[in-house]
Design an enzyme around this catalytic site. Structure first.
Site, PDB file in Angstrom:
ATOM      1  N   GLU A   1       4.179  49.625  24.486  1.00 26.85           N
ATOM      2  CA  GLU A   1       4.421  49.107  25.842  1.00 26.85           C
ATOM      3  C   GLU A   1       5.244  50.096  26.664  1.00 26.85           C
ATOM      4  OE1 GLU A   1       5.686  45.287  23.987  1.00 26.85           O
ATOM      5  OE2 GLU A   1       4.633  44.434  25.709  1.00 26.85           O
TER       6      GLU A   1
ATOM      7  N   GLY B   1       6.548  47.115  21.331  1.00 26.54           N
ATOM      8  CA  GLY B   1       7.304  47.672  22.443  1.00 26.54           C
ATOM      9  C   GLY B   1       7.189  49.189  22.525  1.00 26.54           C
TER      10      GLY B   1
ATOM     11  N   ALA C   1      10.231  46.874  19.619  1.00 27.30           N
ATOM     12  CA  ALA C   1      11.520  46.199  19.735  1.00 27.30           C
ATOM     13  C   ALA C   1      12.182  46.117  18.363  1.00 27.30           C
ATOM     14  CB  ALA C   1      11.311  44.796  20.292  1.00 27.30           C
TER      15      ALA C   1
ATOM     16  N   GLU D   1       2.371  42.340  17.692  1.00 24.26           N
ATOM     17  CA  GLU D   1       3.309  41.209  17.824  1.00 24.26           C
ATOM     18  C   GLU D   1       2.758  39.906  17.277  1.00 24.26           C
ATOM     19  OE1 GLU D   1       2.737  43.487  20.100  1.00 24.26           O
ATOM     20  OE2 GLU D   1       4.579  44.058  21.153  1.00 24.26           O
TER      21      GLU D   1
HETATM   22  N1  CAA Z   1      12.571  46.410  14.081  1.00 28.54           N
HETATM   23  C1  CAA Z   1      13.534  46.516  13.159  1.00 28.54           C
HETATM   24  N2  CAA Z   1      13.370  47.144  11.978  1.00 28.54           N
HETATM   25  C2  CAA Z   1      12.176  47.690  11.733  1.00 28.54           C
HETATM   26  C3  CAA Z   1      11.119  47.594  12.647  1.00 28.54           C
HETATM   27  C4  CAA Z   1      11.346  46.931  13.880  1.00 28.54           C
HETATM   28  N3  CAA Z   1      10.418  46.821  14.820  1.00 28.54           N
HETATM   29  N4  CAA Z   1      10.050  48.223  12.110  1.00 28.54           N
HETATM   30  C5  CAA Z   1      10.427  48.687  10.926  1.00 28.54           C
HETATM   31  N5  CAA Z   1      11.710  48.370  10.675  1.00 28.54           N
HETATM   32  C6  CAA Z   1      12.509  48.731   9.510  1.00 28.54           C
HETATM   33  C7  CAA Z   1      11.996  48.113   8.235  1.00 28.54           C
HETATM   34  O1  CAA Z   1      12.545  46.845   8.041  1.00 28.54           O
HETATM   35  C8  CAA Z   1      12.464  49.094   7.206  1.00 28.54           C
HETATM   36  O2  CAA Z   1      13.826  48.849   6.993  1.00 28.54           O
HETATM   37  P1  CAA Z   1      14.530  49.123   5.567  1.00 28.54           P
HETATM   38  O3  CAA Z   1      14.359  50.581   5.329  1.00 28.54           O
HETATM   39  O4  CAA Z   1      15.917  48.667   5.786  1.00 28.54           O
HETATM   40  O5  CAA Z   1      13.769  48.260   4.603  1.00 28.54           O
HETATM   41  C9  CAA Z   1      12.355  50.436   7.909  1.00 28.54           C
HETATM   42  O6  CAA Z   1      12.352  50.126   9.305  1.00 28.54           O
HETATM   43  C10 CAA Z   1      11.115  51.214   7.584  1.00 28.54           C
HETATM   44  O7  CAA Z   1       9.981  50.386   7.801  1.00 28.54           O
HETATM   45  P2  CAA Z   1       8.694  50.460   6.872  1.00 28.54           P
HETATM   46  O8  CAA Z   1       9.097  50.395   5.454  1.00 28.54           O
HETATM   47  O9  CAA Z   1       7.740  49.454   7.381  1.00 28.54           O
HETATM   48  O10 CAA Z   1       8.204  51.948   7.215  1.00 28.54           O
HETATM   49  P3  CAA Z   1       6.746  52.571   7.241  1.00 28.54           P
HETATM   50  O11 CAA Z   1       6.945  54.004   7.508  1.00 28.54           O
HETATM   51  O12 CAA Z   1       5.980  52.123   6.047  1.00 28.54           O
HETATM   52  O13 CAA Z   1       6.011  51.893   8.502  1.00 28.54           O
HETATM   53  C11 CAA Z   1       5.809  51.145  10.778  1.00 28.54           C
HETATM   54  C12 CAA Z   1       6.419  52.176   9.798  1.00 28.54           C
HETATM   55  C13 CAA Z   1       4.288  51.282  10.769  1.00 28.54           C
HETATM   56  C14 CAA Z   1       6.345  51.412  12.140  1.00 28.54           C
HETATM   57  C15 CAA Z   1       6.180  49.722  10.289  1.00 28.54           C
HETATM   58  O14 CAA Z   1       7.561  49.671  10.060  1.00 28.54           O
HETATM   59  C16 CAA Z   1       5.838  48.586  11.218  1.00 28.54           C
HETATM   60  O15 CAA Z   1       4.717  48.155  11.272  1.00 28.54           O
HETATM   61  N6  CAA Z   1       6.871  48.074  11.945  1.00 28.54           N
HETATM   62  C17 CAA Z   1       6.765  46.894  12.757  1.00 28.54           C
HETATM   63  C18 CAA Z   1       5.922  47.100  13.976  1.00 28.54           C
HETATM   64  C19 CAA Z   1       5.945  45.873  14.826  1.00 28.54           C
HETATM   65  O16 CAA Z   1       5.581  44.776  14.406  1.00 28.54           O
HETATM   66  N7  CAA Z   1       6.368  46.048  16.069  1.00 28.54           N
HETATM   67  C20 CAA Z   1       6.426  44.989  17.003  1.00 28.54           C
HETATM   68  C21 CAA Z   1       7.848  44.586  17.174  1.00 28.54           C
HETATM   69  S1  CAA Z   1       7.960  43.232  18.261  1.00 28.54           S
HETATM   70  C22 CAA Z   1       7.977  43.917  19.794  1.00 28.54           C
HETATM   71  O17 CAA Z   1       7.891  45.099  19.967  1.00 28.54           O
HETATM   72  C23 CAA Z   1       8.115  42.891  20.852  1.00 28.54           C
HETATM   73  C24 CAA Z   1       7.923  43.400  22.197  1.00 28.54           C
HETATM   74  O18 CAA Z   1       6.846  43.298  22.743  1.00 28.54           O
HETATM   75  C25 CAA Z   1       9.030  43.917  22.971  1.00 28.54           C
END
Ligand code: CAA
Length: 682
Positions: free
Chosen positions: A101, A98, A59, A121
């Site tokens: 998911e 997500g 998400a 999450e």
């Molecule tokens: N939403 C919005 N922005 C996100 C994001 C997300 N889920 N994940 C990453 N970003 C953004 C970061 O803020 C960053 O933005 P900037 O370039 O503006 O700083 C950019 O994407 C790149 O992110 P990283 O620097 O972290 O990139 P990476 O290549 O080192 O890592 C990744 C990639 C492993 C996917 C890492 O970004 C990550 O762990 N993301 C979050 C994963 C997460 O927690 N997902 C769960 C979301 S909640 C959910 O999904 C709820 C649900 O059940 C529906």
């Protein structure tokens, strides 16, 4: 994003940089692309894949503040699940939250070697809110699902296959073909082997154990409740239970703080992408230097660690070997990895070994005369284009730069102990440091998995400068009436893992004592402890005494007596101090100092300060950091508290700074993103 028709298969390519977050635009596109593929008579099956390195980061976390617009992700996943044509997810990067998911709503999952699948999450104070708690258990069983969701840790392809999350592994270049073939087989009526029902064996025991250790996190109870529902309720009811729990957690202050922390850690400066150094030089083989060398070796960099003579180089090698032996014995490092990492470090008894280094990190004794000698010497040996970094934790980086030829190539690279474990690196920009030097240090820190935060040059930089305010309050509170265990209990009740006195014992009380001796300061309680030979854990006596294992702090009546004597000697009548005052006096002065740091431009933003405190000082993550905590609690209350304690103690340093007063008066916030500077004041 695009749909590609390959024979009888529609491949839906996700391509929304940077990480295919499932924001509104992406969901709309997916909804339409799925509907079109369903309607296309030539299409028999659908494959979901990504054009980016990441399959999907889940998400879009930015949408959580206000709530998302339809189509919502859970509904999109129901559309996939209910479709007549089978959908297969072809994953060869991170599929998280997500993102996974979405894949769990598909009929099958094919993973390439770079796939990492997980439900992180919980690290945001949430639970999977798009069916993860309901669709994972039928594949993995309840205990495994609990482990995955509560740990938030991703699985690699092999582990995902073993757990039942993946159905098939394929090489990257064959992923789409393998996914398409599987999808067509499913369309032809083939079925995949699936467990008959949800395996619930051992779940209640695992859940009880988890509540015991992490029950203070509301997400944990909610995860357990939703998993239980998965075993007992029809899918639709389980999904709505999960949705409700997700929305409640989303609005919880804890999740708000954790989401803030997520973004605070991704915007800490140094955006340049320079070529990374190939040869790293480290000067000094003490605890810090050895830790720094190991941090680089762990990521495959070639390191030369230089000491003053062969004997010292030998001691440095022994220190590194001992640390590796400890990791191997604990099972956190394989013998093969140890051999490779040890081989990556060359130990030398002179600085001449630094001639080939692109980046040299000085981690010698914290004394300006020592730095003068070393930086003068490096100038003779190092390549003229080598970047020179100092690991100093307090000293003036510009003075150090003055000792080198080419002061523009000098900057601070302040690691935290143990350097091979702690994520934080303060990158100190001096007035003469070049942007290229800052970019190189920042990018290199990221390459070894650290979190670099660019800060300006002042005594103690950001972290230690704020910490000094807390240390001063520890001393004052002990004199006024508290005991070490009272202070530490207040801090752990606030959410910290280790209280300030336990931390001081761990670091060694002689460090602060030497610093006070050098600068002509006194701290009567801390000085008396050191003078009584109580140097902390290493002498098994400090603010606490330590039992047979040498690690568990026990309150010591001798210390209580020593503290009472000190108060009496200073003419202070001791009083009972409540926990609220203890906590406030440990935290509020740090907030005030953080605000001064912002006023001076030493940090570019309040979120940079918070990133420092979360990653270098064990500030409770679910509070977001000291500056976010101040905003959430309300700056007017912080200002009133500081004024009150300044009055009570007669300490003018506790008076709120102008920035705090101004923001409190106008209802502003320290962490307002519009307050972010484009860089720090060197
Ligand atoms: N939403 C919005 N922005 C996100 C994001 C997300 N889920 N994940 C990453 N970003 C953004 C970061 O803020 C960053 O933005 P900037 O370039 O503006 O700083 C950019 O994407 C790149 O992110 P990283 O620097 O972290 O990139 P990476 O290549 O080192 O890592 C990744 C990639 C492993 C996917 C890492 O970004 C990550 O762990 N993301 C979050 C994963 C997460 O927690 N997902 C769960 C979301 S909640 C959910 O999904 C709820 C649900 O059940 C529906």
């Amino acid at each position: 994003m695009e749909s590609e028709i390959r024979g009888q298969v529609a491949v839906l390519w996700l391509a929304q940089p940077p990480v295919n977050a499932l924001g509104h635009e992406m969901r709309l596109w997916l909804q339409n692309a799925l509907t079109a593929a369903e309607a296309d008579p030539g299409v028999r099956a659908i494959v979901l894949a990504s054009r980016l390195k990441t399959f999907s980061a889940g998400a879009d976390i930015r949408e959580f503040e206000a709530g998302a617009l339809p189509p919502l992700l859970p509904d999109l996943i129901l559309q996939i699940e209910a479709g007549r044509k089978p959908v297969v997810a072809a994953i060869d990067g991170a599929a998280l939250g997500g993102g996974l998911e979405l894949a769990l709503g598909c009929r099958a999952r094919v993973l390439g070697p770079k796939a990492r699948v997980g439900l992180p999450e919980v690290t945001l104070g949430l639970l999977p809110g798009a069916g993860g708690t309901q669709r994972l258990p039928p594949l993995t069983g309840l205990v495994r699902a609990l482990d995955l969701i509560a740990s938030g840790k991703p699985l690699d392809p092999k582990a995902a296959l073993a757990a039942g999350v993946a159905d098939l592994l394929a090489p990257s270049e064959e992923l789409i073909e393998a996914g398409s073939a599987l999808a067509l087989r499913l369309a032809a009526g083939d079925a995949l082997p699936r467990p008959a029902g949800i395996d619930a064996a051992g779940f209640e025991e695992a859940a009880a154990a988890l509540m015991q250790s992490r029950g203070d996190d509301p997400a944990i109870a909610a995860i357990i409740d939703c998993l239980r529902a998965a075993a007992h309720l029809p899918l639709a009811e389980g999904l709505s239970r999960e949705r409700e729990a997700f929305n409640a957690l989303r609005l919880h202050p804890r999740s708000k703080a954790l989401r803030y922390a997520f973004f605070a850690e991704r915007g800490t400066g140094g955006a340049g992408r320079p070529a990374l150094p190939r040869q790293i030089g480290v000067i000094g083989g003490g605890t810090m230097g050895a830790g720094i060398a190991m941090a680089f070796a762990a990521k495959g960099f070639a390191v030369t660690l230089c000491e003053t003579d062969e004997a010292a180089a030998g001691r440095a090698r022994a220190r590194v070997e001992e640390s590796y032996a400890h990791s191997v014995a604990r099972g956190s490092l394989s013998a093969a990895a140890r051999d490779a990492q040890l081989a990556a470090i060359r130990f030398e008894g002179a600085l001449t070994g630094l001639a080939a280094a692109d980046l040299i990190i000085e981690a010698a004794f914290e004394d300006i005369a020592v730095k003068e000698q070393i930086f003068g010497q490096i100038a003779q040996i190092a390549r003229p284009d080598a970047v020179l970094a100092s690991n100093t934790s307090y000293l003036d980086i510009d003075r150090i730069a003055g000792f080198a030829s080419g002061p523009e190539r000098v900057a601070g690279m302040h690691f935290f102990s143990p350097a091979n474990v702690m994520k934080l690196v303060e990158v100190v920009r001096g007035p003469r440091s070049s942007p290229a030097a800052i970019d190189l240090i920042t990018a290199t820190a990221r390459a070894i998995g650290k979190l670099p935060v660019v800060v300006g040059n002042c005594h103690g930089f950001v972290g230690n400068r704020m910490l000094a305010q807390r240390t001063a309050q520890v001393e004052a509170l002990l004199q006024e009436g508290a005991l070490p265990e009272d202070l530490d209990a207040a801090f752990t009740a606030f959410g910290g893992k280790l209280g300030p006195c336990a931390v001081a014992d761990l670091a060694g009380l002689d460090i602060g004592w030497r610093n006070r001796q050098a600068t002509g300061q006194t701290a009567p309680v801390a000085d008396a402890l050191v003078e009584a030979g109580r140097l902390g854990q290493k002498t098994r006596r400090g603010y606490y005494r330590y039992g047979a294992d040498g690690r568990r702090p026990e309150p010591d009546p001798e210390v209580a007596a020593l503290i009472r004597d000190t108060s009496a000697r200073l003419g202070i009548t001791r009083r009972a101090i409540g926990q609220a005052e203890l906590t406030d006096r440990l935290i509020l002065p740090m907030i005030n100092e953080g605000a001064r740091i912002l006023e001076e431009g030493i940090a570019a933003s309040a979120s940079d300060i918070d990133a420092i405190w979360l990653n270098g000082y064990g500030f409770p993550r679910w509070r977001g950091g000291p500056m976010f905590y101040a905003d959430e609690r309300g700056l007017a209350g912080i200002v009133a508290g500081l004024d009150h304690y300044a009055e009570q103690t007669g300490n003018a340093r506790l008076r709120p700074c102008a920035l705090l007063r101004g923001l409190a008066a106008t209802g502003g916030r320290l962490t307002d993103p519009s307050r972010t500077l484009s860089g720090v004041t060197p």
